[in-house]
Motif scaffolding. Structure first.
Motif, PDB file in Angstrom:
ATOM      1  N   GLY A 110      40.290  -9.362 -46.745  1.00 22.70           N
ATOM      2  CA  GLY A 110      39.792 -10.472 -45.832  1.00 22.70           C
ATOM      3  C   GLY A 110      40.674 -11.421 -45.244  1.00 22.70           C
ATOM      4  N   MET A 111      40.240 -11.865 -44.095  1.00 25.59           N
ATOM      5  CA  MET A 111      40.990 -12.770 -43.234  1.00 25.59           C
ATOM      6  C   MET A 111      40.444 -14.328 -43.157  1.00 25.59           C
ATOM      7  SD  MET A 111      41.039  -9.828 -40.443  1.00 25.59           S
ATOM      8  CE  MET A 111      42.278 -10.815 -39.078  1.00 25.59           C
ATOM      9  N   GLU A 112      41.217 -15.043 -43.246  1.00 30.74           N
ATOM     10  CA  GLU A 112      40.998 -16.710 -43.085  1.00 30.74           C
ATOM     11  C   GLU A 112      41.949 -17.322 -42.265  1.00 30.74           C
ATOM     12  OE1 GLU A 112      39.877 -18.920 -46.358  1.00 30.74           O
ATOM     13  OE2 GLU A 112      39.610 -17.222 -47.535  1.00 30.74           O
ATOM     14  N   THR A 113      41.389 -18.109 -41.307  1.00 32.86           N
ATOM     15  CA  THR A 113      42.380 -19.201 -40.744  1.00 32.86           C
ATOM     16  C   THR A 113      42.162 -20.436 -41.496  1.00 32.86           C
ATOM     17  OG1 THR A 113      40.672 -19.687 -39.046  1.00 32.86           O
ATOM     18  CG2 THR A 113      42.247 -18.157 -38.828  1.00 32.86           C
ATOM     19  N   ASP A 114      43.273 -21.323 -41.612  1.00 37.74           N
ATOM     20  CA  ASP A 114      42.994 -22.734 -42.234  1.00 37.74           C
ATOM     21  C   ASP A 114      44.100 -23.613 -41.602  1.00 37.74           C
ATOM     22  OD1 ASP A 114      42.175 -24.594 -43.921  1.00 37.74           O
ATOM     23  OD2 ASP A 114      42.441 -23.529 -45.802  1.00 37.74           O
ATOM     24  N   GLU A 115      43.942 -24.800 -41.927  1.00 45.64           N
ATOM     25  CA  GLU A 115      44.977 -25.815 -41.434  1.00 45.64           C
ATOM     26  C   GLU A 115      45.728 -26.402 -42.791  1.00 45.64           C
ATOM     27  OE1 GLU A 115      43.550 -28.270 -37.565  1.00 45.64           O
ATOM     28  OE2 GLU A 115      43.103 -29.203 -39.543  1.00 45.64           O
ATOM     29  N   LEU A 116      46.986 -26.415 -42.436  1.00 47.71           N
ATOM     30  CA  LEU A 116      47.902 -26.937 -43.558  1.00 47.71           C
ATOM     31  C   LEU A 116      48.105 -28.253 -43.071  1.00 47.71           C
ATOM     32  CD1 LEU A 116      49.541 -26.636 -46.063  1.00 47.71           C
ATOM     33  CD2 LEU A 116      51.477 -26.035 -44.689  1.00 47.71           C
ATOM     34  N   VAL A 117      47.787 -29.503 -43.660  1.00 50.17           N
ATOM     35  CA  VAL A 117      47.813 -30.816 -43.511  1.00 50.17           C
ATOM     36  C   VAL A 117      48.894 -31.571 -44.579  1.00 50.17           C
ATOM     37  CG1 VAL A 117      46.678 -33.358 -43.234  1.00 50.17           C
ATOM     38  CG2 VAL A 117      45.437 -30.871 -42.944  1.00 50.17           C
ATOM     39  N   ARG A 118      49.851 -32.010 -43.900  1.00 52.07           N
ATOM     40  CA  ARG A 118      51.090 -32.854 -44.484  1.00 52.07           C
ATOM     41  C   ARG A 118      50.909 -34.215 -44.245  1.00 52.07           C
ATOM     42  NH1 ARG A 118      55.203 -28.245 -43.424  1.00 52.07           N
ATOM     43  NH2 ARG A 118      54.847 -26.683 -45.036  1.00 52.07           N
ATOM     44  N   THR A 119      50.983 -35.008 -45.324  1.00 49.58           N
ATOM     45  CA  THR A 119      50.910 -36.454 -44.957  1.00 49.58           C
ATOM     46  C   THR A 119      52.251 -37.096 -45.295  1.00 49.58           C
ATOM     47  OG1 THR A 119      48.944 -36.614 -45.705  1.00 49.58           O
ATOM     48  CG2 THR A 119      49.972 -38.656 -45.437  1.00 49.58           C
TER      49      THR A 119
ATOM     50  N   LYS B 168      46.000  -8.847 -34.286  1.00 48.61           N
ATOM     51  CA  LYS B 168      45.948  -7.552 -34.127  1.00 48.61           C
ATOM     52  C   LYS B 168      45.599  -6.955 -35.550  1.00 48.61           C
ATOM     53  CE  LYS B 168      50.454  -7.613 -32.492  1.00 48.61           C
ATOM     54  NZ  LYS B 168      51.578  -6.855 -32.440  1.00 48.61           N
ATOM     55  N   THR B 169      45.201  -7.488 -36.418  1.00 49.47           N
ATOM     56  CA  THR B 169      44.717  -7.025 -37.716  1.00 49.47           C
ATOM     57  C   THR B 169      43.098  -7.313 -38.056  1.00 49.47           C
ATOM     58  OG1 THR B 169      46.619  -7.679 -38.608  1.00 49.47           O
ATOM     59  CG2 THR B 169      44.989  -7.319 -40.158  1.00 49.47           C
ATOM     60  N   LYS B 170      42.488  -6.370 -38.491  1.00 43.83           N
ATOM     61  CA  LYS B 170      40.994  -6.440 -39.056  1.00 43.83           C
ATOM     62  C   LYS B 170      41.019  -6.015 -40.578  1.00 43.83           C
ATOM     63  CE  LYS B 170      39.855  -2.083 -36.940  1.00 43.83           C
ATOM     64  NZ  LYS B 170      41.342  -1.372 -36.539  1.00 43.83           N
ATOM     65  N   VAL B 171      39.910  -6.507 -40.913  1.00 43.65           N
ATOM     66  CA  VAL B 171      39.636  -6.052 -42.393  1.00 43.65           C
ATOM     67  C   VAL B 171      39.445  -4.386 -42.431  1.00 43.65           C
ATOM     68  CG1 VAL B 171      37.920  -6.044 -44.361  1.00 43.65           C
ATOM     69  CG2 VAL B 171      38.378  -8.002 -43.097  1.00 43.65           C
ATOM     70  N   GLY B 172      40.246  -3.860 -43.410  1.00 49.99           N
ATOM     71  CA  GLY B 172      40.197  -2.417 -43.722  1.00 49.99           C
ATOM     72  C   GLY B 172      41.788  -1.810 -43.123  1.00 49.99           C
ATOM     73  N   ASP B 173      42.555  -2.690 -42.532  1.00 50.11           N
ATOM     74  CA  ASP B 173      43.725  -1.961 -41.751  1.00 50.11           C
ATOM     75  C   ASP B 173      44.565  -2.157 -43.074  1.00 50.11           C
ATOM     76  OD1 ASP B 173      42.825  -2.083 -39.246  1.00 50.11           O
ATOM     77  OD2 ASP B 173      44.121  -3.793 -38.780  1.00 50.11           O
TER      78      ASP B 173
END
Length: 187
Positions: A54-63, A127-132
């Motif tokens: 699996g692949m995800e992008t997210d955002e790390l938020v620091r206060t 450069k990556t995809k699921v299954g690599d």
């Protein structure tokens, strides 16, 4: 120049010199932390083949203390690998048979020990995809999870040297100016 202001200017330069020394110390300690982390993977780590599930992008938020927030984009790969691999990192050579995770059992609770996540750079993510499949290094009894073998191999503490050197030179220059600056009373 006003005689009352002269000591204050010297004090400011000396304070900035002390601050530059603190930055040099921070760079040095960060280098030691990264070196210790990498050495642990190099000495105790085992190599296995990981498959991207699996692949995800997210955002790390620091206060911060003053309520300011900073946001950092992160790229996360879910992988299936073999944390019980017996191939030590120090014994790994190109062409050696690398263990991979056993096939999924189908039981919901049975496969969790072979799954983890890896934070990667934007370039690797693009450069990556699921299954690599790629090689990872993991250490026993660590909560850090697997790391890409390229990251462990390529770590070089020399990348911290410019920051340390610049901070030390800046500290020296500011200290010299603070103690022997042009505002000192001459004769």
């Amino acid at each position: 120049m006003n005689i009352a202001v002269r000591p204050l200017i010297g004090f400011i330069f000396k304070g900035c010199a002390a601050l530059a020394l603190i930055f040099a110390f921070i760079f040095f300690m960060r280098m030691q932390e990264e070196q210790s982390f990498t050495d642990r993977y190099r000495n105790e780590g085992t190599v296995s083949r990981a498959m991207v599930t699996g692949m995800e992008t997210d955002e790390l938020v620091r206060t911060g203390r003053k309520g300011r927030t900073t946001k950092t984009d992160i790229q996360v790969l879910s992988v299936r690998f073999n944390p019980k691999s017996t191939l030590a990192f120090r014994d790994y050579e190109d062409g050696v048979e690398v263990p991979s995770a056993p096939p999924p059992s189908g039981a919901a609770g049975g496969d969790w020990e072979y799954s983890d996540v890896i934070w990667v750079t934007k370039d690797v993510y693009a450069k990556t995809k699921v299954g690599d499949s790629f090689l990872v290094v993991d250490t026993p009894y660590s909560g850090d999870g697997p790391e890409l073998i390229e990251d462990i191999r390529s770590f070089d503490p020399a990348s911290f040297y410019p920051g340390i050197a610049i901070s030390l030179v800046l500290a020296l220059v500011l200290a010299v100016i603070g103690w022997a600056g042009p505002w000192k009373r001459r004769g």
